[in-house]
Design an enzyme around this catalytic site. Structure first.
Site, PDB file in Angstrom:
ATOM      1  N   CYS A 147      -5.382   8.173   8.431  1.00  0.00           N
ATOM      2  CA  CYS A 147      -5.641   7.433   9.659  1.00  0.00           C
ATOM      3  C   CYS A 147      -5.792   8.345  10.843  1.00  0.00           C
ATOM      4  CB  CYS A 147      -4.532   6.418   9.883  1.00  0.00           C
ATOM      5  SG  CYS A 147      -5.000   4.843   9.211  1.00  0.00           S
TER       6      CYS A 147
ATOM      7  N   LYS B 201       0.832  -1.214   0.000  1.00  0.00           N
ATOM      8  CA  LYS B 201       0.000   0.000   0.000  1.00  0.00           C
ATOM      9  C   LYS B 201       0.863   1.258   0.000  1.00  0.00           C
ATOM     10  CE  LYS B 201      -2.439   2.615   3.585  1.00  0.00           C
ATOM     11  NZ  LYS B 201      -1.380   3.217   4.366  1.00  0.00           N
ATOM     12  N   ASN B 202       1.828   1.325   0.910  1.00  0.00           N
ATOM     13  CA  ASN B 202       2.539   2.593   1.064  1.00  0.00           C
ATOM     14  C   ASN B 202       3.523   2.853  -0.076  1.00  0.00           C
ATOM     15  OD1 ASN B 202       1.008   3.274   3.235  1.00  0.00           O
ATOM     16  ND2 ASN B 202       2.511   2.661   4.778  1.00  0.00           N
TER      17      ASN B 202
ATOM     18  N   ARG C 282      -0.340  15.185  12.902  1.00  0.00           N
ATOM     19  CA  ARG C 282       0.525  14.594  11.865  1.00  0.00           C
ATOM     20  C   ARG C 282       1.089  15.747  11.036  1.00  0.00           C
ATOM     21  NH1 ARG C 282      -1.792   8.977   9.528  1.00  0.00           N
ATOM     22  NH2 ARG C 282       0.288   9.016   8.629  1.00  0.00           N
TER      23      ARG C 282
ATOM     24  N   ASP D 141       3.650   0.442  12.237  1.00  0.00           N
ATOM     25  CA  ASP D 141       2.404  -0.049  11.627  1.00  0.00           C
ATOM     26  C   ASP D 141       2.102  -1.501  12.005  1.00  0.00           C
ATOM     27  OD1 ASP D 141       2.071   2.429  10.525  1.00  0.00           O
ATOM     28  OD2 ASP D 141       2.871   1.899   8.561  1.00  0.00           O
TER      29      ASP D 141
ATOM     30  N   ARG E 213      -9.121   0.177   3.660  1.00  0.00           N
ATOM     31  CA  ARG E 213      -8.207   1.135   3.021  1.00  0.00           C
ATOM     32  C   ARG E 213      -6.861   0.494   2.704  1.00  0.00           C
ATOM     33  NH1 ARG E 213      -7.913   6.595   6.238  1.00  0.00           N
ATOM     34  NH2 ARG E 213      -6.086   6.569   4.914  1.00  0.00           N
TER      35      ARG E 213
HETATM   36  N1  EPU Z   1       6.921  14.222  11.332  1.00  0.00           N
HETATM   37  C1  EPU Z   1       7.197  15.533  11.634  1.00  0.00           C
HETATM   38  N2  EPU Z   1       7.166  16.448  10.606  1.00  0.00           N
HETATM   39  C2  EPU Z   1       6.899  16.101   9.325  1.00  0.00           C
HETATM   40  C3  EPU Z   1       6.619  14.744   9.024  1.00  0.00           C
HETATM   41  C4  EPU Z   1       6.631  13.822  10.051  1.00  0.00           C
HETATM   42  O1  EPU Z   1       7.444  15.878  12.784  1.00  0.00           O
HETATM   43  O2  EPU Z   1       6.901  16.976   8.448  1.00  0.00           O
HETATM   44  C5  EPU Z   1       6.943  13.218  12.410  1.00  0.00           C
HETATM   45  C6  EPU Z   1       5.572  12.578  12.638  1.00  0.00           C
HETATM   46  O3  EPU Z   1       4.790  13.346  13.519  1.00  0.00           O
HETATM   47  C7  EPU Z   1       5.948  11.221  13.193  1.00  0.00           C
HETATM   48  C8  EPU Z   1       7.277  10.901  12.485  1.00  0.00           C
HETATM   49  O4  EPU Z   1       7.769  12.145  11.993  1.00  0.00           O
HETATM   50  O5  EPU Z   1       6.190  11.325  14.573  1.00  0.00           O
HETATM   51  C9  EPU Z   1       7.185   9.915  11.337  1.00  0.00           C
HETATM   52  O6  EPU Z   1       6.226  10.377  10.394  1.00  0.00           O
HETATM   53  P1  EPU Z   1       6.324  10.009   8.822  1.00  0.00           P
HETATM   54  O7  EPU Z   1       6.402  11.268   8.078  1.00  0.00           O
HETATM   55  O8  EPU Z   1       7.401   9.003   8.641  1.00  0.00           O
HETATM   56  O9  EPU Z   1       4.925   9.337   8.570  1.00  0.00           O
HETATM   57  P2  EPU Z   1       4.005   9.469   7.282  1.00  0.00           P
HETATM   58  O10 EPU Z   1       4.856   9.604   6.078  1.00  0.00           O
HETATM   59  O11 EPU Z   1       2.939  10.467   7.512  1.00  0.00           O
HETATM   60  C10 EPU Z   1       4.030   6.928   6.726  1.00  0.00           C
HETATM   61  C11 EPU Z   1       3.008   5.838   6.544  1.00  0.00           C
HETATM   62  C12 EPU Z   1       2.393   5.492   7.879  1.00  0.00           C
HETATM   63  C13 EPU Z   1       3.501   5.071   8.851  1.00  0.00           C
HETATM   64  C14 EPU Z   1       4.586   6.144   8.927  1.00  0.00           C
HETATM   65  C15 EPU Z   1       5.787   5.713   9.761  1.00  0.00           C
HETATM   66  C16 EPU Z   1       2.186   6.265   4.313  1.00  0.00           C
HETATM   67  C17 EPU Z   1       1.083   6.730   3.446  1.00  0.00           C
HETATM   68  N3  EPU Z   1       1.981   6.316   5.629  1.00  0.00           N
HETATM   69  O12 EPU Z   1       3.327   8.029   7.259  1.00  0.00           O
HETATM   70  O13 EPU Z   1       1.560   4.376   7.619  1.00  0.00           O
HETATM   71  O14 EPU Z   1       2.953   4.883  10.143  1.00  0.00           O
HETATM   72  O15 EPU Z   1       5.051   6.464   7.605  1.00  0.00           O
HETATM   73  O16 EPU Z   1       6.345   4.564   9.251  1.00  0.00           O
HETATM   74  O17 EPU Z   1       3.227   5.826   3.835  1.00  0.00           O
HETATM   75  C18 EPU Z   1      -0.270   2.979   7.843  1.00  0.00           C
HETATM   76  O18 EPU Z   1       0.086   2.434   6.777  1.00  0.00           O
HETATM   77  O19 EPU Z   1      -1.141   2.502   8.601  1.00  0.00           O
HETATM   78  C19 EPU Z   1       0.356   4.236   8.235  1.00  0.00           C
HETATM   79  C20 EPU Z   1      -0.161   5.065   9.113  1.00  0.00           C
END
Ligand code: EPU
Length: 432
Positions: free
Chosen positions: A117, A22-23, A123, A307, A399
């Site tokens: 989510c 998915k991701n 986020r 995850d 999803r």
């Molecule tokens: N963070 C910041 N600033 C930013 C971006 C992130 O402080 O600009 C922090 C977040 O608050 C968090 C950490 O950095 O504490 C990691 O966030 P990340 O950006 O890595 O998460 P994401 O890209 O929003 C993706 C996956 C999530 C998964 C996370 C961590 C996708 C679409 N989503 O989210 O997947 O939990 O990486 O591995 O790729 C899921 O699949 O159920 C899911 C939530």
């Protein structure tokens, strides 16, 4: 409303085929906006996040054809719009990748602040914005809409990401592929889907090096042209079935996986007394002895994935002794424990730590899923528990998990999707 109804307490036996990640898919689909020509993408998971993203691309003028059960062709050559309907964008988190891709292709993007989510807490996207700004973009957020714009092309830059972020790493990659000059991403995330996106982009003519390490270097190219690509298997879907087999007992061959992506999960399951055998593209998970306690801390890849935290914490409810689970990525990802408490689970949460006292058994209960992985955890809880569990909020689960009902039934689980009419509908039926 449709709910999953599970008659639990039965071990799982057989084989399950894992779908595409998915991701990775939700990054690669927006990346098609950068390509002049047809992208043929295989091993696309049939999940609602993918359907929604394909719909958004169609709205923007892309030609999208579904060419097989898990195959699509996307041609974005004629896309000239730099935004889509904001309501659709808000429904999925990954729509923020449209920002990076549109900025890279057209020098302008307007995207609704991402939804996705609902596991609580903020986020943020400050690191994405830091990256776009370093590449010469002006970024504004007004009324929930993020607009990013460059005068001419984005320009390469060296960007240190303050927190390891999957999303920021991907968005900066997307903007930099067609940028002028070289971009260096320092402290980059290393997740398998980041490597998959880099491989996709390179197969279309990009010059991305170092994906999978903490420094990614991207030399901007003039244009990407079409080609064929197959998405990697889903690490988290695979882990979910591995943990389900560990919890329910039995023996399950999890096929179409990359075992190297699963080592943190396999390692923890072995500590819990579960047998995990790794083949070339499959893992076999078996358990016929009681589960043992362990401690887990979630971390960016190659650490234990956040995850998988709800799923493994659920199974630790049934392990002998006390386990400590520390959430190292998100601020608040333990909302689902209130649901496990309804089944007899004993988990105390303080901040980012959960203390789990193992209990001999869980019992079926009516439950509500609050996000994708929490939903998967509740399904596992239902499979492990004695009696009947009903789960609502299944739209979250769908999803990210292709045909979860069909795959579990093939393993011998007693699970079905049942439509329950609401009161208004019952009244209307009674009146007619
Ligand atoms: N963070 C910041 N600033 C930013 C971006 C992130 O402080 O600009 C922090 C977040 O608050 C968090 C950490 O950095 O504490 C990691 O966030 P990340 O950006 O890595 O998460 P994401 O890209 O929003 C993706 C996956 C999530 C998964 C996370 C961590 C996708 C679409 N989503 O989210 O997947 O939990 O990486 O591995 O790729 C899921 O699949 O159920 C899911 C939530």
């Amino acid at each position: 409303m449709t709910k999953y109804v599970i008659n639990g307490g039965k071990p799982l036996f057989g084989e399950v085929e894992i779908s595409g990640a998915k991701n990775a898919a939700v990054a690669i689909i927006p990346a098609a906006l950068l390509v002049d020509g047809v992208c043929r993408i295989d091993n696309i998971p049939r999940i609602s996040d993918v359907t929604m993203l394909l719909g958004i691309l169609r709205q923007m003028g892309a030609r999208v054809s579904v060419t097989g059960r898990n195959a699509v062709e996307i041609d974005c050559s004629r896309v000239d719009r730099t935004q889509a309907t904001f309501d659709d964008m808000r429904r999925i988190r990954a729509s923020y990748y449209l920002l990076g891709a549109l900025l890279g292709r057209h020098g302008r993007a307007s995207v609704a602040m991402p939804g996705g989510c609902n596991f609580g807490g903020v986020r943020p996207i400050d690191q994405h914005i830091k990256g776009f700004t370093a590449m010469g973009a002006t970024v504004n957020i007004r009324n929930g809409i993020v607009t990013a714009e460059t005068s001419g092309h984005a320009t390469g830059s060296t960007i240190y990401i303050d927190v390891v972020s999957v999303g920021a790493t991907i968005n900066i990659m997307l903007t930099s592929v067609l940028a002028e000059g070289r971009t260096v991403i320092e402290n980059a995330a290393k997740e398998p889907h980041i490597v998959d996106l880099a491989n996709f982009l390179n197969s279309m003519g990009a010059d991305v090096r170092g994906a999978g390490t903490n420094m990614i270097k991207i030399n901007g190219v003039k244009r990407l042209s079409g080609g064929s690509y197959s998405i990697i298997p889903d690490q988290i879907e695979a882990g979910t079935y591995m943990v389900a087999a560990a919890g329910a007992g039995g023996s399950v061959a999890v096929r179409n996986v990359i075992p190297k992506h699963l080592v943190s999960i396999s390692g923890k399951l072995r500590e819990m007394g579960v047998d995990v055998f790794e083949g070339e593209d499959a893992v076999v998970v078996s358990r016929d002895t009681p589960l043992r306690r362990t401690n887990i801390k979630t971390q960016p890849y190659p650490g234990f994935p956040t995850d998988m935290q709800p799923q493994i914490s659920t199974v630790l409810c049934l392990a002998r002794g006390t386990s400590i689970v520390t959430e190292g990525v998100w601020d608040n990802r333990f909302k689902y424990v209130d649901e496990l408490a309804k089944m007899g689970g004993n988990i105390q949460v303080g901040g980012r730590t959960a203390i789990i006292e193992g209990v001999p058994a869980l019992t079926g209960a009516p439950l509500k899923s609050c996000d994708l992985r929490a939903g998967a955890a509740l399904v596992i809880a239902g499979l492990c528990a004695g009696g009947v569990t009903e789960i609502e909020g299944i739209e979250y689960i769908e999803r990210g998990y292709e045909d979860i009902i069909g795959k579990l039934r093939k393993l011998g689980a007693d699970i079905k999707s049942v439509y329950f009419p609401d009161n208004a509908e019952l009244t209307a039926r009674g009146a007619s």
